[in-house]
Design a protein around this motif. Structure first.
Motif, PDB file in Angstrom:
ATOM      1  N   PRO A 189      41.157  42.777  37.462  1.00 23.61           N
ATOM      2  CA  PRO A 189      42.388  41.989  37.601  1.00 23.61           C
ATOM      3  C   PRO A 189      42.128  40.688  38.349  1.00 23.61           C
ATOM      4  O   PRO A 189      41.484  40.686  39.402  1.00 23.61           O
ATOM      5  CB  PRO A 189      43.315  42.902  38.404  1.00 23.61           C
ATOM      6  N   GLU A 191      44.121  39.060  39.947  1.00 26.02           N
ATOM      7  CA  GLU A 191      44.864  39.029  41.203  1.00 26.02           C
ATOM      8  C   GLU A 191      43.986  39.439  42.379  1.00 26.02           C
ATOM      9  O   GLU A 191      44.192  39.003  43.506  1.00 26.02           O
ATOM     10  CB  GLU A 191      46.085  39.947  41.107  1.00 26.02           C
ATOM     11  N   LEU A 192      42.994  40.277  42.089  1.00 27.20           N
ATOM     12  CA  LEU A 192      42.064  40.690  43.133  1.00 27.20           C
ATOM     13  C   LEU A 192      41.304  39.472  43.661  1.00 27.20           C
ATOM     14  O   LEU A 192      41.128  39.280  44.868  1.00 27.20           O
ATOM     15  CB  LEU A 192      41.079  41.692  42.525  1.00 27.20           C
ATOM     16  N   ALA A 195      43.681  37.291  45.606  1.00 26.56           N
ATOM     17  CA  ALA A 195      43.943  37.841  46.938  1.00 26.56           C
ATOM     18  C   ALA A 195      42.806  37.481  47.886  1.00 26.56           C
ATOM     19  O   ALA A 195      43.031  37.087  49.035  1.00 26.56           O
ATOM     20  CB  ALA A 195      44.109  39.351  46.858  1.00 26.56           C
ATOM     21  N   ALA A 196      41.581  37.575  47.388  1.00 23.57           N
ATOM     22  CA  ALA A 196      40.435  37.252  48.242  1.00 23.57           C
ATOM     23  C   ALA A 196      40.407  35.765  48.573  1.00 23.57           C
ATOM     24  O   ALA A 196      40.064  35.369  49.688  1.00 23.57           O
ATOM     25  CB  ALA A 196      39.141  37.673  47.547  1.00 23.57           C
ATOM     26  N   ARG A 205      31.181  35.086  49.484  1.00 23.14           N
ATOM     27  CA  ARG A 205      31.772  36.230  50.166  1.00 23.14           C
ATOM     28  C   ARG A 205      32.547  37.103  49.183  1.00 23.14           C
ATOM     29  O   ARG A 205      32.474  38.323  49.239  1.00 23.14           O
ATOM     30  CB  ARG A 205      32.671  35.791  51.313  1.00 23.14           C
ATOM     31  N   TRP A 209      31.232  40.842  48.964  1.00 24.33           N
ATOM     32  CA  TRP A 209      32.093  41.815  49.617  1.00 24.33           C
ATOM     33  C   TRP A 209      33.080  42.482  48.679  1.00 24.33           C
ATOM     34  O   TRP A 209      33.491  43.592  48.898  1.00 24.33           O
ATOM     35  CB  TRP A 209      32.861  41.160  50.779  1.00 24.33           C
ATOM     36  N   VAL A 210      33.510  41.759  47.659  1.00 22.92           N
ATOM     37  CA  VAL A 210      34.545  42.327  46.799  1.00 22.92           C
ATOM     38  C   VAL A 210      33.978  42.741  45.440  1.00 22.92           C
ATOM     39  O   VAL A 210      34.182  43.862  44.987  1.00 22.92           O
ATOM     40  CB  VAL A 210      35.710  41.329  46.609  1.00 22.92           C
ATOM     41  N   PRO A 213      30.424  45.458  45.275  1.00 25.46           N
ATOM     42  CA  PRO A 213      30.648  46.901  45.431  1.00 25.46           C
ATOM     43  C   PRO A 213      31.332  47.526  44.220  1.00 25.46           C
ATOM     44  O   PRO A 213      31.183  48.705  43.962  1.00 25.46           O
ATOM     45  CB  PRO A 213      31.557  47.005  46.666  1.00 25.46           C
ATOM     46  N   MET A 214      32.073  46.712  43.473  1.00 25.71           N
ATOM     47  CA  MET A 214      32.766  47.260  42.311  1.00 25.71           C
ATOM     48  C   MET A 214      31.886  47.288  41.079  1.00 25.71           C
ATOM     49  O   MET A 214      32.244  47.890  40.073  1.00 25.71           O
ATOM     50  CB  MET A 214      33.996  46.409  41.991  1.00 25.71           C
ATOM     51  N   ALA A 298      34.883  54.287  39.084  1.00 25.48           N
ATOM     52  CA  ALA A 298      34.578  53.568  40.315  1.00 25.48           C
ATOM     53  C   ALA A 298      35.168  52.170  40.280  1.00 25.48           C
ATOM     54  O   ALA A 298      35.286  51.503  41.283  1.00 25.48           O
ATOM     55  CB  ALA A 298      33.074  53.492  40.511  1.00 25.48           C
ATOM     56  N   GLY A 301      41.130  50.528  40.914  1.00 19.91           N
ATOM     57  CA  GLY A 301      41.572  50.396  42.304  1.00 19.91           C
ATOM     58  C   GLY A 301      42.668  51.396  42.615  1.00 19.91           C
ATOM     59  O   GLY A 301      43.637  51.439  42.022  1.00 19.91           O
TER      60      GLY A 301
END
Ligand SMILES: Nc1ncnc2c1ncn2[C@@H]1O[C@H](COP(=O)(O)OP(=O)(O)OP(=O)(O)O)[C@@H](O)[C@H]1O
Ligand SMILES: [Mg+2]
Lengths: 301, 358
Positions: A189, A191-192, A195-196, A205, A209-210, A213-214, A298, A301
């Motif tokens: 998405p 939007e994720l 948001a970051a 970053r 960081w976001v 990991p996904m 995984a 969200g």
């Protein structure tokens, strides 16, 4: 009201539904088993032949178990079979392939991941065009590019070196890997990402960081693609790696073709199985992870 | 009161498509503004422009007196809550809340106290060590609100924060957002296409259509004095009845079959010609009550929809269909002849050609 009518087998339905074995199911399993046997057969023949003496091989039945199993050919294939003039077996090739794979896989995946991330979230003027060109790259027959790349690499002194072959693998892996990662990131998405951004994170970053990991499940897919692809590569290794770094596939070819009098089937079989072992192991080990990684969702969200 | 957000002549184009066209909006400090409009009208686009997630094509955005048109989202003093929650899936709730603060390299103690405060306000303390997958929709949205809360911003932006929740939860969280606003007194800009949310939350509602604000006013005015047919039809459920006719002076003649005197109606800009009288279903009375009304008509009930709290009935006058809302106790059934009445003074009259209120 009376109780629910019992079913034809006389039991009221309750709890897990009993599993029935139907003809269709038997058919599917029969087909799967036969298909598995069919594809396992060559491997089986290779393994048993590699353990038979020459006289036994000549004697006949290729499906028969060896009378006196021996691992001599395996030892020979690994350490003393002759590839051209030198007689050190496959071992050097194995370590060369290991080096090439261990370097090319992470380099190509990291670059492709950053590409895919940038192309899906940090759109810039012409990013769609760039992506189009990259994907188009997947359709260019690579034979066409060999000579220009030889030329370019020799200009910078990297032709016939380890960095040279790593660069070549990275370049040729780029279209498909970028496509893989871009499509993965495009499915997240947006939007994720927004948001970051609002949280003040920048390009790197958000990536580390976001997004990173996904991306584990998709990265595993990429690793499998790349490890098997690069390990099985013959042409690029032969052309670009240089004499010092010839990969295992090239050395296998040399062993099989270096005939001093008789053809030693046992050694050839052992050498082939040894060369194929790495991708096989990768499939066995990662296959499970692979499915688990995707099934575990995984990504969600 | 000081202005908090000021949008001046804002335009945004995607290629040749104009999504926002010279839009102006002034929002006072502490005001709760709701952007309401049909899907695709540019609400999210406007919000993203304010947040700095989209580069504007033209115009300026000022937040707290500063021109932020070229600023990064993080430097604008805004927090944003998204429809899909957009929580970082691999981080715990606590890490989700503190992410922005850690990015800003805030001292640990300060981060902890802010996370603590936000989680108290939103009652998510027991969830701090969970991952987003382990939360329900309502809890996720609370965390998402918390993420804006910890950053201690001047302006909160909400993009349809409740539309992924079920009806019950939506009501609860709506009240909670209202309470939050009463407590924090931040400026809030809230996008929705749910008119109940808009009516209940807003200090002022901006009704948008095709990237243009049609009317910006408090909920009462929007409801009772819509400036044009679009706003009139968009707000209210069941929607406003539109009776087409020909206006001459203060009389609307409907297909020559009925004449409706608009004596009580305050014309702002009387124009003769094809006009539409808009009257809300809840302003039409039935039975004995109707006798007190300036306009009374006989009609036959076609369909009755009992809603529980009240009943909506469909009928026709002069060939045009009309709905009205009656108390649940009133007995109505299809085929029944009833007397209905209303006061045109509570309605709205629009000119057909311009679509505007007259
Ligand atoms: N990336 C894009 N490229 C081109 N057009 C876009 C793009 N994003 C949005 N649009 C167009 O801009 C218009 C406004 O979109 P926006 O997302 O602001 O609508 P919205 O009011 O938020 O609608 P919804 O209630 O459905 O969320 C739409 O007509 C949409 O088609
Ligand atoms: Mg939207």
């Amino acid at each position: 009201m009376t109780a629910l009518a019992p079913t034809s087998i006389g039991v009221e339905p309750s709890g897990p539904r009993p599993r029935h074995i139907t003809a269709g199911r038997i058919g599917i399993y029969a087909f799967l088993i036969i298909a598995a046997l069919f594809f396992l057969l060559p491997l089986w023949v290779m393994v048993i032949t590699s353990m038979k003496s020459m006289s036994e091989i000549r004697a006949g039945n290729i499906f028969a178990l060896p009378m006196q199993p021996t691992l001599d050919y395996w030892v020979k294939a690994w350490s003393s079979a002759c590839t051209g003039v030198s007689c050190n077996g496959l071992a050097p090739g194995f370590f060369n392939s290991l080096k090439i794979t261990a370097l090319s896989v992470p380099v190509s995946i990291v670059i492709a991941m950053i590409n895919g991330y940038a192309l899906s979230f940090w759109r810039f003027r012409g990013s769609e065009l760039l992506f189009g060109i990259l994907v188009f790259g997947a359709f260019v027959p690579f034979q066409v590019l060999i000579y220009p790349i030889i030329f370019a690499l020799s200009r910078v002194g990297l032709f016939g070196t380890l960095p040279g072959i790593v660069i070549v693998h990275t370049i040729f892996g780029m279209p498909i890997l970028t496509l893989l990662f871009r499509n993965f990131f495009a499915s997240l998405p947006s939007e994720l990402f927004k948001a970051a951004r609002v949280d003040g994170a920048g390009f790197w970053r958000i990536f580390f960081w976001v997004m990173l990991p996904m991306s584990v499940p998709i990265a595993i897919v990429a690793v499998i693609l790349q490890v098997t692809g690069i390990w099985n590569d013959f042409l690029f290794g032969l052309v670009f790696a240089g004499r010092e770094n010839l990969p295992m596939t090239v050395q296998l070819n040399n062993i099989v073709r270096t005939s001093t009098g008789t053809v030693e089937y046992g050694t050839n079989m052992a050498a082939t199985v040894l060369t194929g072992a790495v991708p096989l192991i990768v499939y066995f080990v990662s296959g499970k992870w692979f499915v688990r990684g995707i099934a575990a969702g995984a990504v969600k969200g | 009161m000081a202005t908090s957000v000021e949008i001046k002549d804002l335009s945004l184009n995607y290629g040749s498509v104009k999504v926002l066209d010279r839009l102006n909006l002034d929002i006072a400090e502490g005001e709760f503004i709701v952007l309401l409009g049909p899907s695709g009208c540019g609400k999210s686009t406007l919000l993203n422009c304010i947040a700095g997630l989209l580069d504007v094509s033209d115009g300026q955005i000022h937040i707290s007196g500063k021109n932020v048109t070229w600023e990064e989202p993080k430097d604008r003093g805004i927090g944003m809550v998204f429809q899909s929650y957009a929580l970082y899936p691999q981080m715990t709730v606590e890490k989700n809340l503190s992410f922005g603060l850690r990015v800003a390299r805030m001292p640990k103690a300060e981060i902890d106290s802010r996370v603590k405060r936000a989680s108290e306000i939103l009652q998510i303390e027991p969830l701090l060590n969970r991952k987003p997958v382990e939360l329900s929709g309502g809890q996720r949205q609370r965390v998402a609100i918390g993420r804006a809360l910890v950053r201690d911003v001047d302006v909160f932006l909400f993009d349809e924060p409740l539309s992924n929740l079920d009806a019950k939860l939506r009501n609860d969280l709506r009240v909670e957002i209202k309470r939050l606003h009463a407590r924090l007194k931040n400026t809030m800009i809230y996008v929705t296409h749910d008119q109940i949310e808009a009516m209940t939350l807003a200090d002022r509602i901006a009704i948008m259509k095709n990237g243009v604000i049609q009317q910006l006013a408090d909920p009462h005015t929007i409801y009772n004095k819509p400036v044009n047919l679009f706003v009139a039809g968009f707000i209210g459920s069941p929607s406003m009845n539109f009776i087409k006719g020909d206006l001459q002076g203060a009389t609307l003649s409907v297909d020559g079959q009925a004449n409706i005197p608009l004596a009580n109606y305050q014309f702002a800009n009387q124009t003769n010609g094809a006009s539409i009288l808009g009257i809300r279903p809840e302003h039409i009375l039935v039975g004995e009550d109707a006798r007190k009304m300036p306009v009374q008509l006989e009609s036959e009930i076609e369909i009755v929809e009992p809603m529980g709290a009240d009943t909506v009935a469909w009928t026709k006058i002069a060939g045009q269909s009309l709905t009205f809302r009656a108390a649940a106790e009133v007995h109505l059934e299809p085929g029944q002849k009833v007397l209905i009445g209303f006061d045109p003074g509570r309605g709205s009259v629009f000119n057909v050609e311009s679509g505007n209120r007259i």
